[in-house]
Design an enzyme around this catalytic site. Structure first.
Site, mmCIF file in Angstrom:
data_model
loop_
_atom_site.group_PDB
_atom_site.id
_atom_site.type_symbol
_atom_site.label_atom_id
_atom_site.label_comp_id
_atom_site.label_asym_id
_atom_site.label_seq_id
_atom_site.Cartn_x
_atom_site.Cartn_y
_atom_site.Cartn_z
ATOM 1 N N GLY A 11 15.044 -23.756 -38.122
ATOM 2 C CA GLY A 11 15.897 -23.657 -36.757
ATOM 3 C C GLY A 11 16.384 -24.952 -36.570
ATOM 4 O O GLY A 11 17.361 -25.303 -35.911
ATOM 5 N N GLU A 36 19.595 -24.888 -38.425
ATOM 6 C CA GLU A 36 20.612 -24.343 -37.469
ATOM 7 C C GLU A 36 21.096 -25.052 -36.394
ATOM 8 O O GLU A 36 22.174 -24.734 -35.901
ATOM 9 C CB GLU A 36 19.830 -23.162 -37.358
ATOM 10 C CG GLU A 36 19.493 -22.118 -38.643
ATOM 11 C CD GLU A 36 18.704 -21.005 -38.432
ATOM 12 O OE1 GLU A 36 18.960 -19.911 -38.693
ATOM 13 O OE2 GLU A 36 17.493 -21.266 -37.786
ATOM 14 N N ALA A 56 11.438 -23.965 -36.566
ATOM 15 C CA ALA A 56 10.714 -23.003 -35.345
ATOM 16 C C ALA A 56 9.271 -23.150 -35.349
ATOM 17 O O ALA A 56 8.668 -23.535 -36.518
ATOM 18 C CB ALA A 56 11.133 -21.663 -35.359
ATOM 19 N N GLU A 103 13.249 -20.564 -44.767
ATOM 20 C CA GLU A 103 12.298 -19.297 -44.364
ATOM 21 C C GLU A 103 12.028 -18.455 -45.073
ATOM 22 O O GLU A 103 11.091 -17.779 -45.031
ATOM 23 C CB GLU A 103 13.461 -18.616 -43.338
ATOM 24 C CG GLU A 103 13.574 -19.636 -42.179
ATOM 25 C CD GLU A 103 14.785 -20.276 -42.019
ATOM 26 O OE1 GLU A 103 15.230 -21.020 -41.224
ATOM 27 O OE2 GLU A 103 15.381 -20.605 -43.341
#
Length: 260
Positions: A111, A114, A66, A134
């Site tokens: 992300g 994911e 992200a 993260e």
């Protein structure tokens, strides 16, 4: 379909969706999430599409994560909203009636990992790297990483990767079940296209029902999942594709499926 952050090409029943932010290593921000949501909403309704390939532009990253610069100033409420946008996208991709193949061409971190896990299969280039780093930023995975990683590779390994923030190589991802196969970087898209073309040649209704049986069945006990599978098996016999597929087998010819 025209998008600021995506390139989309549809040919021979296969849609190639490329996240196109190479300068930012294809990092996910709200605009990219919205573009992907609109794209997959459209593609799942497109009768000309039987399979989707998702990849990133350039040679360095599938999606490096992200967009940290965009996330850093968020407050708790805004961050939760951002996470919910990500969860909605991952669920949309995971529930897409057409199989989705992630062609992982580099870093798939945070992300990006994911996003790859929301796809049905992951083909990795030899230079690909996977991880949920993260905790290095003082946060946890927010787009479903704690959920899908443990389902794919087991709770113990998932906890190790998430707690340490370590990256794994493409070969290690294959060994632990995170990647379906590993190929040379120059062969990645060709391999993904070959798999997608093979899927696109099958009965579309059967493929859709098979995906539904697998994904939904994993959330049921065996008895209920068995009944669900039997019901979908029976529904196949109400389709023209079943008649064509079995008659083609008896006639020793290639079936011509219509998706009906």
């Amino acid at each position: 379909m025209n998008f600021t952050n995506l390139l989309i090409d549809v040919a021979d029943g296969v849609a190639l969706v490329t996240i196109n932010r190479p300068a930012a290593l294809n990092a996910l921000n709200i605009d990219v999430l919205n573009d992907l949501t609109a794209a997959f909403s459209s593609l799942q309704e497109n009768a000309a599409v039987a399979c989707v390939i998702l990849t990133g532009s350039g040679t360095k990253a599938f999606v490096a994560g992200a967009d940290i610069a965009a996330m850093q100033p968020l407050n708790a409420v805004e961050a939760a909203h951002f996470a919910r946008l990500g969860h909605a996208l991952m669920s949309l991709i995971e529930s897409c009636p057409k199989p989705v193949i992630a062609a992982v061409n580099g870093f798939a971190l945070g992300g990006g990992c994911e996003l790859a896990m929301a796809c049905d299969m992951r083909i990795a280039a030899e230079n690909a790297r996977f991880g949920q780093p993260e905790v290095n930023l003082g946060v946890i995975p927010g787009f479903g990483g704690t959920l899908r990683l443990s389902r794919l590779i087991g709770k113990g390994r998932a906890k190790e990767l998430i707690f340490t923030g370590d990256m794994v190589s493409a070969q290690e991802a294959f060994r632990i079940g995170l990647a379906n196969k590993v190929v040379a970087a120059e062969d990645l898209l060709a391999e993904a296209q070959s798999m997608a073309a093979k899927i696109a040649a099958k009965g579309p209704v059967a493929v859709r029902f098979a995906k539904e049986a697998i994904d939904s069945g994993l959330e049921m006990d065996l008895d209920r999942a068995g009944r669900f599978e039997a019901d979908l098996f029976g529904l196949c016999f109400a389709t023209e594709d079943q008649k064509e597929g079995m008659q083609a087998f008896l006639d020793k010819r290639q079936a011509k499926f219509t998706g009906r």
